[in-house]
Every structure is written in C-alpha cells, then in structure tokens.
Design a protein around this motif. Structure first.
Motif, short mmCIF file in Angstrom:
data_model
loop_
_atom_site.label_atom_id
_atom_site.label_comp_id
_atom_site.label_asym_id
_atom_site.label_seq_id
_atom_site.Cartn_x
_atom_site.Cartn_y
_atom_site.Cartn_z
N ASN A 73 17.97 -31.82 2.52
CA ASN A 73 17.35 -31.38 3.77
C ASN A 73 17.85 -30.01 4.23
O ASN A 73 18.07 -29.77 5.41
CB ASN A 73 17.57 -32.40 4.89
N VAL A 74 18.03 -29.10 3.28
CA VAL A 74 18.47 -27.74 3.60
C VAL A 74 17.24 -26.90 3.91
O VAL A 74 16.23 -26.97 3.22
CB VAL A 74 19.25 -27.14 2.41
N ASP A 75 17.36 -26.10 4.97
CA ASP A 75 16.27 -25.24 5.42
C ASP A 75 16.81 -23.83 5.55
O ASP A 75 17.91 -23.63 6.06
CB ASP A 75 15.75 -25.76 6.77
N GLY A 76 16.07 -22.85 5.09
CA GLY A 76 16.50 -21.46 5.22
C GLY A 76 17.04 -20.90 3.93
O GLY A 76 16.60 -21.26 2.84
N ASP A 77 18.04 -20.04 4.05
CA ASP A 77 18.59 -19.31 2.91
C ASP A 77 19.57 -20.20 2.13
O ASP A 77 20.78 -20.22 2.41
CB ASP A 77 19.29 -18.05 3.40
N MET A 78 19.04 -20.94 1.16
CA MET A 78 19.87 -21.85 0.38
C MET A 78 20.93 -21.13 -0.44
O MET A 78 22.04 -21.63 -0.61
CB MET A 78 19.00 -22.70 -0.56
N GLN A 79 20.60 -19.96 -0.93
CA GLN A 79 21.58 -19.21 -1.74
C GLN A 79 22.78 -18.81 -0.90
O GLN A 79 23.91 -18.82 -1.39
CB GLN A 79 20.91 -17.99 -2.39
N ALA A 80 22.56 -18.45 0.36
CA ALA A 80 23.67 -18.08 1.24
C ALA A 80 24.56 -19.30 1.51
O ALA A 80 25.79 -19.20 1.49
CB ALA A 80 23.15 -17.50 2.55
N LEU A 81 23.94 -20.45 1.76
CA LEU A 81 24.71 -21.68 1.99
C LEU A 81 25.48 -22.05 0.73
O LEU A 81 26.67 -22.40 0.80
CB LEU A 81 23.79 -22.82 2.40
N LEU A 82 24.84 -21.97 -0.41
CA LEU A 82 25.50 -22.29 -1.68
C LEU A 82 26.71 -21.38 -1.90
O LEU A 82 27.80 -21.83 -2.24
CB LEU A 82 24.52 -22.17 -2.84
N LYS A 83 26.53 -20.09 -1.65
CA LYS A 83 27.62 -19.13 -1.82
C LYS A 83 28.78 -19.46 -0.88
O LYS A 83 29.94 -19.48 -1.30
CB LYS A 83 27.11 -17.71 -1.56
N ASP A 84 28.48 -19.74 0.40
CA ASP A 84 29.52 -20.07 1.36
C ASP A 84 30.26 -21.35 0.98
O ASP A 84 31.49 -21.43 1.09
CB ASP A 84 28.92 -20.21 2.77
N LEU A 85 29.51 -22.38 0.54
CA LEU A 85 30.14 -23.64 0.13
C LEU A 85 31.03 -23.44 -1.10
O LEU A 85 32.15 -23.95 -1.15
CB LEU A 85 29.08 -24.70 -0.16
N LYS A 86 30.54 -22.71 -2.08
CA LYS A 86 31.31 -22.50 -3.30
C LYS A 86 32.60 -21.74 -3.01
O LYS A 86 33.66 -22.07 -3.54
CB LYS A 86 30.47 -21.76 -4.35
N GLU A 87 32.53 -20.74 -2.13
CA GLU A 87 33.73 -19.98 -1.76
C GLU A 87 34.70 -20.85 -0.97
O GLU A 87 35.90 -20.80 -1.18
CB GLU A 87 33.35 -18.75 -0.93
N SER A 88 34.18 -21.65 -0.06
CA SER A 88 35.03 -22.50 0.78
C SER A 88 35.70 -23.61 -0.03
O SER A 88 36.87 -23.92 0.19
CB SER A 88 34.19 -23.12 1.90
N LEU A 89 34.96 -24.22 -0.96
CA LEU A 89 35.47 -25.35 -1.73
C LEU A 89 36.16 -24.94 -3.03
O LEU A 89 36.88 -25.75 -3.62
CB LEU A 89 34.33 -26.31 -2.05
N GLY A 90 35.92 -23.74 -3.49
CA GLY A 90 36.51 -23.30 -4.75
C GLY A 90 35.95 -24.04 -5.94
O GLY A 90 36.68 -24.37 -6.87
N THR A 91 34.65 -24.29 -5.94
CA THR A 91 34.02 -25.03 -7.02
C THR A 91 32.66 -24.43 -7.34
O THR A 91 32.20 -23.54 -6.65
CB THR A 91 33.89 -26.53 -6.64
#
Length: 102
Positions: free
Chosen positions: A50-68
């Motif tokens: 249920n993601v809406d909007g800029d998925m690539q930005a969310l993915l980038k932020d999550l990957k940086e935050s989680l280190g995965t």
C-alpha cells in the motif's frame, strides 16, 4: 457549514503530509501493511504494501536506515526489504510521519 470565498479549507483528516514524496496507507483493519515472507533457499524478506508516491525514494531511505538491500515491485505498490525487519520498518514509518489510516 459554509466556507467563505477566498478561505482555504482544512485538509481531509485521512491524508498525511507527503514527506519525502511517499505515503503508506494502513490496512482495512487499521494496521501497518507489513509481512514477512520466505523466499528460495529459506531467505526471509519483509514486504511493505500500500505504498503511494515516490517508491524509489522510500526504498532508498529504508535501505539506508536498515543497512540492507531491497527492491520495488513492478505492480507499483509493494516494496521488498531483505531480512526480517517488521519492527524497524514500522518505527521508521512512524518517525517519518508518512502513515495514513493507521
């Protein structure tokens, strides 16, 4: 109640500000749409729906935050993050304030 001409109406109650250009809509029962699934060779992934909007930005932020690692599905509403990170992703989304209907 009527709204005077030239005034701005308040935003709808169910919309969250778009921080970072993305939002995550809650499930019908009002929870965060996260689940952990098994992939080939016993690998675990956490799926955010249920993601809406800029998925690539969310993915980038999550990957940086989680280190995965992770990927955005072609259907346009799901992200997969490598590993079991439901609690950490939920905390990240709450901190960012991008949850709608939760």
């Amino acid at each position: 109640p009527s709204v005077a001409v030239g005034s701005t109406a308040p935003p709808p109650q169910n919309s969250a500000p778009v921080l970072g250009g993305y939002r995550v809509h809650g499930t019908k029962k009002g929870s965060i749409p996260l689940s952990t699934e098994s992939r080939a060779k016993g690998k675990k992934v956490t799926v955010l729906r249920n993601v809406d909007g800029d998925m690539q930005a969310l993915l980038k932020d999550l990957k940086e935050s989680l280190g995965t690692g992770g990927l955005a599905h072609e259907n346009g509403t799901e992200l997969e993050i490598q590993g079991e990170h439901e609690d950490r992703i939920a905390a990240f989304l709450k901190k960012k304030g991008c949850l709608v209907g939760v």
